[in-house]
Scaffold this active site. Sequence first.
Site, mmCIF file in Angstrom:
data_model
loop_
_atom_site.group_PDB
_atom_site.id
_atom_site.type_symbol
_atom_site.label_atom_id
_atom_site.label_comp_id
_atom_site.label_asym_id
_atom_site.label_seq_id
_atom_site.Cartn_x
_atom_site.Cartn_y
_atom_site.Cartn_z
ATOM 1 N N CYS A 32 0.831 -1.212 0.000
ATOM 2 C CA CYS A 32 0.000 0.000 0.000
ATOM 3 C C CYS A 32 0.869 1.267 0.000
ATOM 4 C CB CYS A 32 -0.918 -0.043 1.214
ATOM 5 S SG CYS A 32 -1.787 1.479 1.560
ATOM 6 N N CYS A 35 0.003 3.816 2.749
ATOM 7 C CA CYS A 35 0.456 3.300 4.052
ATOM 8 C C CYS A 35 1.928 3.648 4.272
ATOM 9 C CB CYS A 35 0.284 1.786 4.123
ATOM 10 S SG CYS A 35 -1.417 1.229 3.975
#
Length: 180
Positions: A32, A35
């Site tokens: 991600c 993230c």
Amino acid sequence: MSKITPITSSRDLTSLLTTHTTVIVDFYADWCGPCKTIAPIFAQLATSHAQPKVLAFAKVDVDASQDIAQTYSVSAMPTFLVFRNGKVADTIRGANPSALRAAVAKASSSKGAPAPAFASGGRKLGDASGAGSAPVPGAGGAGAGADAMVRFFGLYLTTLFSFDAYAAAEASPFRVGGRR
């Protein structure tokens, strides 16, 4: 040394939730991008705000711990859950640094205890005997009801759309008693 606890099982999370008043958990995935972008901010917040037995920070890899992510209905990464006394109190979806900072500031300032909603005993509508209050202009005249309704709805709307309702009410031009 990192102030972030890696969570790999439900038992790890339960243990952390029972030993701390407030726990902020970052649900992330290695693949991600957002993230990875917010991870340094989360680490910095953990370093500056973590308090033993009061405020803890943790990370859950949703790919490695799918059962935990499923338990808390995490469907977007990153998702930050703020637990107070073992229960989810706040959710932040997405890489939103300002929302994350605000949640951490709120959690660290409250030390896990809920903040009182109002600092004073308050006043009743139409009560002019409270400390520092003045009579409502037009009270007793023909337009008293209309004036009271305008002030009520003006104050209601002012506080409804503000982050700090008490400060907004104090600063509102609809406030009974005028400005201090």
